[in-house]
Design a protein around this motif. Structure first.
Motif, PDB file in Angstrom:
ATOM      1  N   TRP A  94      40.943  38.808  49.693  1.00 63.52           N
ATOM      2  CA  TRP A  94      40.311  38.067  48.614  1.00 63.52           C
ATOM      3  C   TRP A  94      41.367  37.211  47.933  1.00 63.52           C
ATOM      4  O   TRP A  94      42.570  37.396  48.139  1.00 63.52           O
ATOM      5  N   ALA A 100      39.902  42.293  52.157  1.00 62.08           N
ATOM      6  CA  ALA A 100      38.477  42.005  52.325  1.00 62.08           C
ATOM      7  C   ALA A 100      38.054  42.515  53.694  1.00 62.08           C
ATOM      8  O   ALA A 100      38.657  42.148  54.707  1.00 62.08           O
ATOM      9  N   PRO A 191      33.133  40.438  46.573  1.00 63.96           N
ATOM     10  CA  PRO A 191      34.178  41.464  46.566  1.00 63.96           C
ATOM     11  C   PRO A 191      33.687  42.711  45.834  1.00 63.96           C
ATOM     12  O   PRO A 191      33.364  42.670  44.640  1.00 63.96           O
TER      13      PRO A 191
END
Length: 547
Positions: A94, A100, A191
């Motif tokens: 991210w 991520a 996220p």
């Protein structure tokens, strides 16, 4: 295509650093006449906000230049019956540097599924679980609960039922029926470490209403001066490689003329959505290059086909509910002339519901109409719409003179010019027309049927729709289920509805394409819409700072 213009240019452009004012901070300055409405992806309703979402986030699958599916947050995918398996690319982060992976993908889809479940009482639900669950409204109206826009696509269209996290790089999604719609859903992956504790009420109102934004995309919004500008800064952790520029600045102008002047002065590098009337002047400037291409939408006429009488409203004549009447009027539309007067020639004559820009699903009609006023007159006569008293105006099947009330929004002068040209063509074949321009919000309210609290007091509407690389939304406009929702024609045809459901359940893209072609033919022949033209996307950019 509009929704991809900023992202494509920002990543692909080659800077001419010799002409840059500051080589240490190379900024691509883009002009627009539309400010963002939100940087929260659940609230991104207008085109510029959708573009900001696509710069800041990734969906599982994206679209390539030919509108084919390409890897996004997921690098690969497979289908087995009702189950899709997505392999999430390795090494992503991210924009704040956190890892991520598939955990974020699984969270995103679980979160949206829960937002559509009225019985959900888990950690994300507000007290009382009283978040509105209704869908979006027609035209320029805002959805009652924007978070449900993605949720409704997943639950109603895609038929998503379960989400399973296999491991850090694999997630499986199961749908109610085999379908390919999941690939084109364009749900931004959120996220989990930012969103996991956010209740639905906050996610649909105030959450991340101000920068900064944490995403996985190439650029992240860091400064937003409402009504003035938005700055997107390069994401140093972007998985797709570092863009050649440091930042993108979106500058908002009051109108297209002011934006064109800013481009000529060199205040901006790129102007998105210039007016057709400005094309010639910009083309004469040696430092400016035009970028003209097909858009993913169209300008159309919608007949009010609402099937029942409405107290104090409804269509003024039953003729607009008759496919033979609507078909005949299609022969009295000089599309080339309409495009010339409304768009200075910058459009393509329209035909079916899916624009040519959506390459995999566009198809021309099997039985196309042509501009032929004599043929229009013959067909009107054959359908029983004749001028029996010789006053120059045809009567409907109830013996009343036909005077169609044609309404359009005043938000763009091209609509007024097109409406006048349409009226002239129809009056030539003996069909009276009264043209009336209304503010967009007023027009939206006028279109509402009793199911939406209105009276649908119009005969024909002239307006436009923008679609996406997936055809589902544009196809849905003519379904019975959208009467009282997105439908502006109030058209109902069980055969069309059945085909619409079938294309959602198609197991392969090829099967879906074949069904969509049948839908396009059916809708064209029934003619609840006349697609006047596919608008050109008109942009322009300077050549002295970027190649």
């Amino acid at each position: 295509m509009l929704l991809f213009s900023i992202g494509a240019l920002a990543v692909a452009s080659t800077p001419d650093r010799a002409g840059a004012a500051d080589v240490d901070d190379l900024i691509l300055r883009i002009g627009t006449v539309e400010d963002l409405d939100s940087i929260n992806p659940n609230l991104a309703f207008v085109d510029t906000s959708a573009e900001a979402t696509m710069l800041a986030y990734d969906s599982l699958v994206g679209f390539g230049p030919g509108m084919d599916y390409v890897p996004g947050f997921a690098e690969a995918w497979t289908a087995a019956g009702r189950t899709w398996t997505f392999t999430i690319r390795d090494g992503m982060r991210w924009s704040d540097g956190r890892v991520a992976d598939a955990n974020d993908a699984a969270f995103t889809f679980r979160y949206l599924l829960a937002s559509m479940d009225p019985t959900y009482a888990g950690p994300w639900a507000p007290d009382g679980n009283d978040v509105p669950r209704s869908g979006a409204t027609r035209g320029d109206g805002r959805p009652d609960h924007p978070l449900s826009l993605y949720g409704e696509v997943l639950v109603d269209a895609v038929g998503l039922r379960t989400v399973d996290l296999v491991d850090d790089h694999t997630v499986t999604l199961t749908t109610a029926e085999p379908t390919t719609l999941l690939l084109g859903a364009l749900v931004p992956i959120l996220p989990a470490h930012i969103w996991a504790t956010v209740p639905f009420a906050e996610a649909a109102t105030t959450f991340q209403a101000e920068p900064p934004v944490i995403g996985s995309g190439a650029f992240q919004p860091t400064v937003w001066r409402r009504g003035s500008s938005v700055r997107f800064v390069r994401n140093s952790f972007y998985w797709g490689g570092q863009p050649a520029i440091d930042a993108v600045e979106l500058r908002v102008y009051p109108d297209q003329r002011a934006m064109a002047a800013a481009l000529q002065r060199g205040d901006i590098d790129y102007a998105r959505g210039i007016a057709p009337s400005d094309v010639a002047a910009l083309d004469r400037d040696d430092d400016i290059m035009l970028a003209v291409g097909p858009a993913a939408g169209f300008t159309h006429l919608a007949f009010n086909a609402y099937p029942r009488a409405i107290d104090g409203g409804g269509a003024s004549t039953g003729a607009v509910r008759d496919p033979a009447f609507r078909d005949a009027l299609g022969y009295a539309l000089d599309q080339d002339e309409i495009i010339e007067v409304a768009r200075d020639g910058h459009a393509t004559p329209g035909s079916t519901l899916i624009p040519p820009a959506v390459v995999p699903f566009h198809a021309e009609p099997s039985r196309p109409r042509r501009f032929d006023p004599r043929e229009a007159a013959v067909r009107l006569d054959a359908a029983g719409y004749r001028d029996t008293d010789g006053d120059g105006t045809r009567e409907d099947l109830d013996g009343r003179p036909i005077d169609l009330r044609l309404v359009y929004p005043t938000s763009d002068p091209s609509y007024a010019a097109a409406a006048v040209a349409v009226a002239a063509g129809w009056e030539e074949v003996g069909v009276g027309v009264t043209v009336n321009g209304l503010e967009p919000d007023t027009l939206t309210e006028l279109l509402y049927v009793p199911e939406a609290g209105g009276t649908a007091d119009y005969d024909v509407e002239l307006w436009s729709w923008n679609g996406s690389p997936d055809p589902d939304f544009l196809l849905s406009l003519l379904t019975t289920a959208e009467i009282g929702g997105w439908s502006d024609s109030n058209y109902a045809n069980p055969a069309y509805d059945d085909l619409f459901a079938d294309q959602r359940r198609a197991a392969t893209v090829e099967d879906r394409q074949a069904i969509v072609r049948r839908m396009l033919d059916l809708a064209y022949d029934d003619a609840p819409y006349h697609v006047l033209y596919y608008d050109d996307e008109l942009d322009a950019h300077r050549t002295d700072r970027f190649e």
